[in-house]
Write a protein that holds these residues in place. Structure first.
Motif, PDB file in Angstrom:
ATOM      1  N   GLY A 199       0.800  -1.213   0.000  1.00 29.07           N
ATOM      2  CA  GLY A 199       0.000   0.000   0.000  1.00 29.07           C
ATOM      3  C   GLY A 199       0.831   1.259   0.000  1.00 29.07           C
ATOM      4  N   PHE A 200       0.185   2.359   0.206  1.00 25.93           N
ATOM      5  CA  PHE A 200       0.841   3.668   0.166  1.00 25.93           C
ATOM      6  C   PHE A 200       1.610   3.924   1.445  1.00 25.93           C
ATOM      7  N   ASP A 201       2.888   4.256   1.313  1.00 24.75           N
ATOM      8  CA  ASP A 201       3.752   4.500   2.472  1.00 24.75           C
ATOM      9  C   ASP A 201       4.148   5.968   2.480  1.00 24.75           C
ATOM     10  N   PHE A 202       3.391   6.798   3.180  1.00 23.23           N
ATOM     11  CA  PHE A 202       3.580   8.244   3.130  1.00 23.23           C
ATOM     12  C   PHE A 202       4.924   8.664   3.692  1.00 23.23           C
ATOM     13  N   GLN A 203       5.379   8.038   4.797  1.00 26.40           N
ATOM     14  CA  GLN A 203       6.605   8.455   5.459  1.00 26.40           C
ATOM     15  C   GLN A 203       7.856   8.171   4.634  1.00 26.40           C
ATOM     16  N   ARG A 204       7.777   7.286   3.636  1.00 28.50           N
ATOM     17  CA  ARG A 204       8.965   6.969   2.856  1.00 28.50           C
ATOM     18  C   ARG A 204       9.454   8.170   2.071  1.00 28.50           C
ATOM     19  N   ASP A 230      -0.624  14.075  -2.187  1.00 26.58           N
ATOM     20  CA  ASP A 230      -0.187  12.935  -1.376  1.00 26.58           C
ATOM     21  C   ASP A 230      -0.964  12.859  -0.067  1.00 26.58           C
ATOM     22  N   LEU A 231      -1.182  14.016   0.570  1.00 25.34           N
ATOM     23  CA  LEU A 231      -1.929  14.031   1.828  1.00 25.34           C
ATOM     24  C   LEU A 231      -3.368  13.554   1.634  1.00 25.34           C
ATOM     25  N   TYR A 264      -4.497  11.655  -0.746  1.00 24.79           N
ATOM     26  CA  TYR A 264      -4.507  10.231  -1.070  1.00 24.79           C
ATOM     27  C   TYR A 264      -4.306   9.389   0.192  1.00 24.79           C
ATOM     28  N   ALA A 265      -3.351   9.815   1.024  1.00 25.27           N
ATOM     29  CA  ALA A 265      -3.114   9.081   2.273  1.00 25.27           C
ATOM     30  C   ALA A 265      -4.349   9.123   3.168  1.00 25.27           C
ATOM     31  N   ALA A 266      -5.009  10.284   3.229  1.00 26.97           N
ATOM     32  CA  ALA A 266      -6.211  10.417   4.048  1.00 26.97           C
ATOM     33  C   ALA A 266      -7.316   9.485   3.560  1.00 26.97           C
ATOM     34  N   LYS A 267      -7.397   9.346   2.230  1.00 23.90           N
ATOM     35  CA  LYS A 267      -8.428   8.477   1.651  1.00 23.90           C
ATOM     36  C   LYS A 267      -8.124   7.006   1.933  1.00 23.90           C
ATOM     37  N   VAL A 268      -6.853   6.623   1.753  1.00 24.08           N
ATOM     38  CA  VAL A 268      -6.469   5.221   1.934  1.00 24.08           C
ATOM     39  C   VAL A 268      -6.641   4.784   3.387  1.00 24.08           C
ATOM     40  N   TYR A 269      -6.174   5.662   4.323  1.00 22.89           N
ATOM     41  CA  TYR A 269      -6.191   5.296   5.738  1.00 22.89           C
ATOM     42  C   TYR A 269      -7.370   5.881   6.505  1.00 22.89           C
ATOM     43  N   ARG A 270      -8.253   6.599   5.775  1.00 23.68           N
ATOM     44  CA  ARG A 270      -9.431   7.227   6.391  1.00 23.68           C
ATOM     45  C   ARG A 270      -9.014   8.085   7.582  1.00 23.68           C
ATOM     46  N   LYS A 311      -7.766  17.224   6.808  1.00 25.13           N
ATOM     47  CA  LYS A 311      -7.870  18.612   7.248  1.00 25.13           C
ATOM     48  C   LYS A 311      -6.574  19.375   6.991  1.00 25.13           C
ATOM     49  N   LYS A 312      -5.443  18.691   7.215  1.00 23.97           N
ATOM     50  CA  LYS A 312      -4.152  19.347   6.974  1.00 23.97           C
ATOM     51  C   LYS A 312      -4.013  19.717   5.504  1.00 23.97           C
ATOM     52  N   ALA A 313      -4.473  18.827   4.611  1.00 19.40           N
ATOM     53  CA  ALA A 313      -4.416  19.111   3.176  1.00 19.40           C
ATOM     54  C   ALA A 313      -5.321  20.282   2.811  1.00 19.40           C
TER      55      ALA A 313
END
Length: 376
Positions: A185-190, A338-339, A341-347, A353-355
């Motif tokens: 899956g999507f790894d935002f921190q990478r 990216d934010l 997408y990450a918010a959508k994937v991990y709900r 809100k940050k995005a």
């Protein structure tokens, strides 16, 4: 001979693989070389077993002891993770506490013990101090290697202006969910990982002051350093290594460094800067006639640049400014995407809100400049 320890370890690893493949002659050759480079009990034990009983006995030397308790296995694993792999090396309570502090940090600024306004020199000093303290060849506390890697990642991100800006925009908290940092899956921190290994960063600062006793296993996204090292070792053995071959391998790097230094000495800095730079004397603020872009020059600028020369300078200033705004706008849009997408994937409502609250200052400025160009 201390500097040959890594090469000896690589020879032992190659010999072990040769034993597993049934190539007894190759294993024997590399074990003898390992003993010559840096005598160790590990290589000698394998040699003795191989010479007495053949390849099957050599493989048996690597089998895990069935009577080993879980506690001793855990202690050995922690010792290997600390960098040395030698359980006889001691460590202090202060070193253990330091490693635990680094592991608890959830923010790169906290890892390096600096604030968000820290400058380049202070950041370097903080990294130098911690890298010396936590290098696995000096700190044998359990988890020292992971702490050292975390320190290296923190400096690699914060010392890069673009990565630091993105890191500040998206926040410094590490994901609390294991799914964010491991697995598919999507790894935002990478996005915030270092482009080079912490070991390479350390060697850049200190010239390899502490020889590593373990084979590198950090990856650069393509091929692991341990795989590359094994391959280079085999090629060197086939050619017959020596000081001269090492010198030949290092020659291109030396030439590149010399050319880089000479080019920097010969090229004069531009007569302007988009930011105030006391180090070059460019602290006098001016603005262009056309787009009213602010820029900074030295005190003698006005007397040296007049008429068409001044117009050309201001044209260059505006082109540089527009290019910077365009690039920064692209980064803002990418970060926001990216934010979301990450918010959508991990709900994750916090990321969403940050995005949504991102100011997108550079994109607004780019729209303003486009309107000016269309109006002109």
């Amino acid at each position: 001979m201390e500097g040959n320890r890594d090469e000896a370890e690589r020879c032992i690893n190659i010999a072990t693989k040769a034993l597993e493949a049934g190539d007894r002659d190759k294993a024997l050759r590399f074990l003898i070389k390992a003993e010559k480079l840096y005598p160790t009990g590990r290589a000698k034990a394998l040699l003795d077993a191989l010479q007495k009983n053949g390849s099957s006995a050599g493989n048996g030397a690597y089998r895990r002891r069935p009577a080993e308790s879980s506690e001793s296995a855990d202690a050995r694993t922690e010792s290997q993770e600390s960098g040395g792999g030698d359980s006889s090396k001691g460590f202090t309570k202060e070193q253990v506490d330091g490693v635990q502090r680094i592991k608890r940090c959830k923010d790169y600024y906290e890892v390096l013990s600096v604030n968000k306004e820290v400058g380049e020199e202070e950041l370097k000093k903080a990294y130098r101090k911690l890298a010396l303290k936590f290098h696995p060849d000096k700190n044998h506390a359990p988890g020292a290697t992971e702490a050292f890697k975390k320190i290296g990642n923190a400096y690699a991100v914060l010392s890069n202006p673009d990565k630091r800006r993105q890191y500040d925009l998206t926040g410094g908290d590490e994901p609390s969910s294991p799914g964010h940092s491991h697995g598919g899956g999507f790894d935002f921190q990478r996005g915030f990982e270092a482009d080079i290994t912490p070991e390479d960063l350390f060697n850049m600062f200190f010239g390899g002051g502490f020889p590593s006793s373990s084979t590198h296993t950090f990856t650069n996204g393509r091929t692991s350093y341990s795989q590359q090292a094994d391959y280079r070792q085999e090629r060197t053995e086939e050619r017959g290594d020596g000081g001269f071959s090492m010198f030949i391998q290092l020659m291109p790097i030396v030439v590149l460094i010399v050319v880089s230094i000479l080019s920097q000495m010969m090229v004069s800095p531009p007569p302007y800067s988009l930011y105030s730079r006391p180090s070059t004397g460019q602290t006098i603020k001016r603005h262009t006639e056309n787009l009213r872009v602010d820029y900074y020059v030295a005190r003698d600028f006005k007397s040296e640049f007049k008429g068409s020369a001044l117009q050309q300078i201001e044209k260059n200033v505006e082109e540089d400014y527009v290019s910077n705004v365009r690039n920064n706008c692209w980064k803002e849009r990418q970060t926001k995407t990216d934010l979301l997408y990450a918010a959508k994937v991990y709900r994750d409502d916090r990321m969403r809100k940050k995005a949504e609250l991102m100011t997108m200052d550079n994109c607004r400025e780019l729209d303003r400049l486009n309107n000016l160009f269309r109006g002109g």
